[in-house]
Design a protein around this motif. Structure first.
Motif, PDB file in Angstrom:
ATOM      1  N   ALA A   1       0.836  -1.204   0.000  1.00 22.78           N
ATOM      2  CA  ALA A   1       0.000   0.000   0.000  1.00 22.78           C
ATOM      3  C   ALA A   1       0.873   1.257   0.000  1.00 22.78           C
ATOM      4  N   LYS A   2       1.978   1.208   0.717  1.00 23.91           N
ATOM      5  CA  LYS A   2       2.877   2.363   0.768  1.00 23.91           C
ATOM      6  C   LYS A   2       3.502   2.636  -0.593  1.00 23.91           C
ATOM      7  N   ALA A   3       3.893   1.595  -1.315  1.00 23.46           N
ATOM      8  CA  ALA A   3       4.474   1.767  -2.645  1.00 23.46           C
ATOM      9  C   ALA A   3       3.436   2.307  -3.621  1.00 23.46           C
ATOM     10  N   LYS A   4       2.204   1.828  -3.512  1.00 20.94           N
ATOM     11  CA  LYS A   4       1.136   2.334  -4.384  1.00 20.94           C
ATOM     12  C   LYS A   4       0.858   3.797  -4.094  1.00 20.94           C
ATOM     13  N   ALA A   5       0.872   4.170  -2.816  1.00 20.52           N
ATOM     14  CA  ALA A   5       0.606   5.556  -2.437  1.00 20.52           C
ATOM     15  C   ALA A   5       1.722   6.481  -2.903  1.00 20.52           C
ATOM     16  N   ALA A   6       2.962   5.999  -2.863  1.00 21.37           N
ATOM     17  CA  ALA A   6       4.105   6.821  -3.286  1.00 21.37           C
ATOM     18  C   ALA A   6       4.061   7.088  -4.786  1.00 21.37           C
ATOM     19  N   LYS A   7       3.596   6.123  -5.577  1.00 23.17           N
ATOM     20  CA  LYS A   7       3.458   6.218  -7.036  1.00 23.17           C
ATOM     21  C   LYS A   7       4.774   6.415  -7.784  1.00 23.17           C
ATOM     22  N   THR A   8       5.864   6.571  -7.086  1.00 20.53           N
ATOM     23  CA  THR A   8       7.150   6.773  -7.731  1.00 20.53           C
ATOM     24  C   THR A   8       8.244   6.156  -6.872  1.00 20.53           C
ATOM     25  N   CYS A   9       9.271   5.656  -7.533  1.00 23.26           N
ATOM     26  CA  CYS A   9      10.415   5.068  -6.851  1.00 23.26           C
ATOM     27  C   CYS A   9      11.553   6.086  -6.894  1.00 23.26           C
ATOM     28  N   VAL A  10      12.720   5.707  -6.433  1.00 24.45           N
ATOM     29  CA  VAL A  10      13.852   6.640  -6.461  1.00 24.45           C
ATOM     30  C   VAL A  10      14.238   7.007  -7.889  1.00 24.45           C
ATOM     31  N   MET A  11      13.949   6.119  -8.812  1.00 24.46           N
ATOM     32  CA  MET A  11      14.180   6.359 -10.236  1.00 24.46           C
ATOM     33  C   MET A  11      12.951   5.833 -10.982  1.00 24.46           C
ATOM     34  N   PRO A  12      12.778   6.146 -12.266  1.00 22.98           N
ATOM     35  CA  PRO A  12      11.625   5.635 -13.011  1.00 22.98           C
ATOM     36  C   PRO A  12      11.574   4.101 -13.022  1.00 22.98           C
ATOM     37  N   THR A  13      10.377   3.561 -13.129  1.00 22.82           N
ATOM     38  CA  THR A  13      10.151   2.121 -13.065  1.00 22.82           C
ATOM     39  C   THR A  13      10.979   1.363 -14.090  1.00 22.82           C
ATOM     40  N   GLU A  14      11.047   1.858 -15.321  1.00 25.95           N
ATOM     41  CA  GLU A  14      11.799   1.176 -16.367  1.00 25.95           C
ATOM     42  C   GLU A  14      13.275   1.080 -15.990  1.00 25.95           C
ATOM     43  N   PHE A  15      13.806   2.160 -15.432  1.00 25.99           N
ATOM     44  CA  PHE A  15      15.205   2.165 -15.014  1.00 25.99           C
ATOM     45  C   PHE A  15      15.412   1.169 -13.880  1.00 25.99           C
ATOM     46  N   MET A  16      14.524   1.182 -12.897  1.00 30.47           N
ATOM     47  CA  MET A  16      14.679   0.301 -11.737  1.00 30.47           C
ATOM     48  C   MET A  16      14.549  -1.161 -12.139  1.00 30.47           C
ATOM     49  N   THR A  17      13.669  -1.469 -13.077  1.00 30.50           N
ATOM     50  CA  THR A  17      13.512  -2.846 -13.530  1.00 30.50           C
ATOM     51  C   THR A  17      14.811  -3.370 -14.139  1.00 30.50           C
ATOM     52  N   ALA A  18      15.450  -2.552 -14.931  1.00 30.54           N
ATOM     53  CA  ALA A  18      16.647  -2.998 -15.643  1.00 30.54           C
ATOM     54  C   ALA A  18      17.947  -2.770 -14.876  1.00 30.54           C
ATOM     55  N   ASN A  19      17.996  -1.755 -14.030  1.00 29.67           N
ATOM     56  CA  ASN A  19      19.283  -1.330 -13.471  1.00 29.67           C
ATOM     57  C   ASN A  19      19.324  -1.202 -11.957  1.00 29.67           C
ATOM     58  N   HIS A  20      18.383  -1.803 -11.236  1.00 31.69           N
ATOM     59  CA  HIS A  20      18.371  -1.594  -9.785  1.00 31.69           C
ATOM     60  C   HIS A  20      19.636  -2.125  -9.114  1.00 31.69           C
ATOM     61  N   MET A  21      20.187  -3.220  -9.612  1.00 29.40           N
ATOM     62  CA  MET A  21      21.385  -3.769  -8.975  1.00 29.40           C
ATOM     63  C   MET A  21      22.585  -2.847  -9.160  1.00 29.40           C
ATOM     64  N   GLN A  22      22.705  -2.229 -10.321  1.00 28.51           N
ATOM     65  CA  GLN A  22      23.801  -1.287 -10.531  1.00 28.51           C
ATOM     66  C   GLN A  22      23.637  -0.087  -9.604  1.00 28.51           C
ATOM     67  N   LEU A  23      22.392   0.395  -9.445  1.00 19.67           N
ATOM     68  CA  LEU A  23      22.143   1.518  -8.546  1.00 19.67           C
ATOM     69  C   LEU A  23      22.500   1.142  -7.110  1.00 19.67           C
ATOM     70  N   LEU A  24      22.102  -0.056  -6.679  1.00 20.19           N
ATOM     71  CA  LEU A  24      22.414  -0.501  -5.323  1.00 20.19           C
ATOM     72  C   LEU A  24      23.916  -0.678  -5.119  1.00 20.19           C
ATOM     73  N   ASP A  25      24.624  -1.120  -6.157  1.00 20.30           N
ATOM     74  CA  ASP A  25      26.083  -1.238  -6.061  1.00 20.30           C
ATOM     75  C   ASP A  25      26.741   0.139  -5.897  1.00 20.30           C
ATOM     76  N   VAL A  26      26.247   1.132  -6.640  1.00 19.40           N
ATOM     77  CA  VAL A  26      26.766   2.493  -6.513  1.00 19.40           C
ATOM     78  C   VAL A  26      26.474   3.027  -5.114  1.00 19.40           C
ATOM     79  N   TRP A  27      25.253   2.789  -4.643  1.00 15.69           N
ATOM     80  CA  TRP A  27      24.893   3.229  -3.288  1.00 15.69           C
ATOM     81  C   TRP A  27      25.817   2.599  -2.257  1.00 15.69           C
TER      82      TRP A  27
END
Length: 128
Positions: A39-65
């Motif tokens: 419910a919290k994710a639905k309410a936020a409607k947005t992630c730290v980056m666009p959905t398409e980016f997160m689907t393909a590149n979330h592991m690279q983002l987490l590695d940078v973090w």
């Protein structure tokens, strides 16, 4: 000359046998899994980056973090829209995506990947 024909026949049979699984499964890939958002994710409607980016590149983002937090001591991440986030798998990502089995595991199992995130991070930091 006879050996030349036997070599070509052997190569042809080898190529057919090696590529048979690919031809047999051509076009039969399973559809990507449907993810269940909290419910919290639905309410936020947005992630730290666009959905398409997160689907393909979330592991690279987490590695940078991880690199920036552990080696650089940086904790703040500003996305392209200028919104500030804490660089934290447990407190940022898992705050919205708290159901690991219905969110993370579905795609990871589909893609046959075994991330090592859970070696250090608990999968439900807030006990929800």
């Amino acid at each position: 000359m006879k050996d030349k024909n036997k070599i070509f026949a052997g190569l042809a049979i080898f190529i057919v046998v090696v590529t048979l699984p690919f031809w047999f499964n051509l076009g039969k890939a399973a559809p990507a899994p449907e993810l269940e958002l909290t419910a919290k994710a639905k309410a936020a409607k947005t992630c730290v980056m666009p959905t398409e980016f997160m689907t393909a590149n979330h592991m690279q983002l987490l590695d940078v973090w991880r690199h920036n937090v552990v080696r650089g001591g940086e904790r703040a991440f500003v996305n392209a829209d200028g919104k500030l986030y804490d660089m934290s798998l447990s407190n940022t990502c898992l705050d919205c995506h708290s159901n690991k089995e219905k969110f993370c595991d579905r795609c990871h199992n589909y893609a046959s990947v075994r991330p090592y995130c859970w070696d250090c991070h608990i999968d439900n930091p807030k006990g929800e």
